[in-house]
Design a protein around this motif. Sequence first.
Motif, PDB file in Angstrom:
ATOM      1  N   THR A   1     -16.702  20.980  61.351  1.00 13.84           N
ATOM      2  CA  THR A   1     -17.015  20.428  62.684  1.00 13.84           C
ATOM      3  C   THR A   1     -15.870  20.743  63.636  1.00 13.84           C
ATOM      4  OG1 THR A   1     -17.546  18.418  63.931  1.00 13.84           O
ATOM      5  CG2 THR A   1     -15.992  18.156  62.127  1.00 13.84           C
TER       6      THR A   1
ATOM      7  N   THR B   1     -21.149  17.194  65.384  1.00 13.79           N
ATOM      8  CA  THR B   1     -21.910  17.093  64.139  1.00 13.79           C
ATOM      9  C   THR B   1     -20.982  16.951  62.940  1.00 13.79           C
ATOM     10  OG1 THR B   1     -21.926  19.494  63.983  1.00 13.79           O
ATOM     11  CG2 THR B   1     -23.849  18.467  64.997  1.00 13.79           C
ATOM     12  N   PRO B   2     -21.451  16.421  61.793  1.00 13.48           N
ATOM     13  CA  PRO B   2     -22.706  15.701  61.633  1.00 13.48           C
ATOM     14  C   PRO B   2     -22.820  14.624  62.729  1.00 13.48           C
ATOM     15  CG  PRO B   2     -21.636  15.981  59.514  1.00 13.48           C
ATOM     16  CD  PRO B   2     -20.669  16.464  60.544  1.00 13.48           C
TER      17      PRO B   2
ATOM     18  N   GLN C   1     -19.062  26.589  55.789  1.00 14.10           N
ATOM     19  CA  GLN C   1     -19.477  26.284  54.414  1.00 14.10           C
ATOM     20  C   GLN C   1     -18.860  27.293  53.431  1.00 14.10           C
ATOM     21  OE1 GLN C   1     -21.088  23.023  54.914  1.00 14.10           O
ATOM     22  NE2 GLN C   1     -22.458  23.829  53.347  1.00 14.10           N
TER      23      GLN C   1
ATOM     24  N   ASP D   1     -22.139  22.439  66.212  1.00 10.70           N
ATOM     25  CA  ASP D   1     -20.838  22.209  65.573  1.00 10.70           C
ATOM     26  C   ASP D   1     -19.937  21.179  66.246  1.00 10.70           C
ATOM     27  OD1 ASP D   1     -20.286  23.650  67.842  1.00 10.70           O
ATOM     28  OD2 ASP D   1     -19.140  25.233  66.857  1.00 10.70           O
TER      29      ASP D   1
ATOM     30  N   ALA E   1     -16.333  17.731  56.532  1.00  8.32           N
ATOM     31  CA  ALA E   1     -17.337  18.790  56.662  1.00  8.32           C
ATOM     32  C   ALA E   1     -16.977  19.630  57.886  1.00  8.32           C
ATOM     33  CB  ALA E   1     -18.718  18.170  56.840  1.00  8.32           C
TER      34      ALA E   1
ATOM     35  N   ASP F   1     -27.539  24.178  61.627  1.00  6.62           N
ATOM     36  CA  ASP F   1     -27.300  22.733  61.621  1.00  6.62           C
ATOM     37  C   ASP F   1     -26.549  22.378  60.325  1.00  6.62           C
ATOM     38  OD1 ASP F   1     -27.373  20.058  62.313  1.00  6.62           O
ATOM     39  OD2 ASP F   1     -29.561  19.870  62.261  1.00  6.62           O
ATOM     40  N   VAL F   2     -26.225  21.109  60.201  1.00 10.13           N
ATOM     41  CA  VAL F   2     -25.426  20.614  59.077  1.00 10.13           C
ATOM     42  C   VAL F   2     -25.923  21.150  57.733  1.00 10.13           C
ATOM     43  CG1 VAL F   2     -24.750  18.507  57.834  1.00 10.13           C
ATOM     44  CG2 VAL F   2     -24.775  18.555  60.348  1.00 10.13           C
ATOM     45  N   GLY F   3     -25.001  21.662  56.938  1.00  6.35           N
ATOM     46  CA  GLY F   3     -25.353  22.261  55.650  1.00  6.35           C
ATOM     47  C   GLY F   3     -25.295  23.777  55.713  1.00  6.35           C
TER      48      GLY F   3
END
Lengths: 159, 429
Positions: free
Chosen positions: B359, B68-69, B333, B65, B357, B96-98
């Motif tokens: 992070t 990222t991304p 998310q 986190d 996003a 991970d991302v997503g």
Amino acid sequence: MKAKGTVFKYGDNVDTDVIIPARYLNITDMNELSAHCMEDIDKEFRGKVQQGDIMVAGNNFGCGSSREHAPATIKASGISCVIANSFARIFYRNSINIGLAIIECPEAVAAISAGDVVSVDFIKGEIVDETTGQTFKADPFPPFLQDIIDKGGLLKAIK
Amino acid sequence: MGMTMTQKIIAAHGGRESVKAGELIRVDLDFVLGNDVTAPVAINEFQKAGFDSIFSKEKIAFVMDHFTPAKDINSATLVKKSKEFAEKYGIVNFFDVGKVGVEHALLPEQGLVGPGEIIIGADSHTCTYGALGAFSTGVGSTDMAAGMYSGQAWFKVPSAIKFELVGKPNPFVSGKDVILTIIGMIGVEGARYKSMEFMGEGLKYLSMDDRLCMANMAIEAGGKNGIFEVDEVTLKYVEGRVNRPFKYYKADEDAEYDEVYTIDLSKIEPTVAFPHLPENTRPVSEAGDVPIHQVVIGSCTNGRLEDLRAAAIVLKGRKVADGVRCIVIPATQEIYKNALEEGLLSIFLEAGCAISAPTCGPCLGGHMGIMADGERAVATTNRNFVGRMGHTGSEVYLASPAVAAASAVAGKVAEPKDIGMTDMENFRY
């Protein structure tokens, strides 16, 4: 176990962000990373520090982030011992775990000046300011922590 | 002699009837956490020590986190290293991302941490989970490596400060204002090595998001952990999330505390911490004229759904002031999706905010909103140290989401009433 070196002195609440700024934490090589140690609080530190030198600071040294990169880069910079009034707890723990010598001794902090030559005898718990001739006594570590230190860090101690 | 909540949890995990402050004790861990900055260091130590097994595949999380991304090649390499280790040892909770969210928003949301448990994380804000009545604390990467291998950690049993919460907070006053006020009162080392234990009849007015924010900042007072007494709010939150048996603890009537403070929530005002320490607090009403260049609404402290709702209430139908960048970062998310479905994201976009996003990003000066020399931000994050969000000549003012949003509109440090909002209950998004 002994240390001897020239003193770098700092104030209260030296946080781990100024010890090693987060913008460099994507660097994994400790020698490369330690080139940025103390950069945000003392731009001259890296140019001046010699192997064995000693860091002296006020209250709550190492507060903030848990980044082990902080004690690790201080150690990799050549600092042999950090003497402070008090340490933030995660920094204290990390230092023991990775083998950076730390001592809490407010009397020594109050008396020692930047640039003094100081020697530390870890077995006797004795700090000597060789510039002024003053001697200070620090409390020993509890046996449990001394055992971790003697074995060379936490991971060697639990194996 | 009685025990505090923290002491009871430590005793139960150390196979002991009772413990006393100051004792050193080895305990069994329920969960071990690392992120993209600290897990790779732990992996190095793990490998250097010659370990070749982990204590549990389910009780370790790697949360990617911080950078990222991935913001650059080095950061991508840290994630790759963590991923390879997770795959090799079968670590289930690799995010991970997503899938990822800011770790201390993600783990409670996913039910990976629960009441009465012991959690260590190689991140100082691991103390967040005390909001659920857990003993949870930040450690370094070497402790994380030892925890991953052995499922255990050593602790000095902490003494405690008790915070008896009474009264009902006013509109526009959140958990952030309460914890900033407390840190202002006791200082950045006021709770050094100690537990901060929160209880009292005022607790019922603090939502889980308020409590997560407050426990999160225990470290900013030097605390080993912050912990809240478990009540109906807690049990409702963990229902359907924590799908395993748990046992929670109340402090004994005769538990010993180093200090006891009564905090009247009705007296707390919207509060801001000036640079460069979280203890430099004052009511926003006494902040004076502080022009700003940036606002960040997010982080493990204040990136949750209620935080976004509070910001949206303030930003609805208003515009971010000219010359101010307002960056909103939903922490997970799920929070992002809920904010989308509730229409919060439209409000932010129409107001002129940028939405990121999940992070940690700008909170630690990583990416996604770094400041230049002389720039100032109001941020809902947790630290305002020198250089924390960029240049050493930049400044961070810590505040709640409502204050941050009002500041974005005003172009200077401000609270909702300064932009004409007098009663939050009359405002809806």
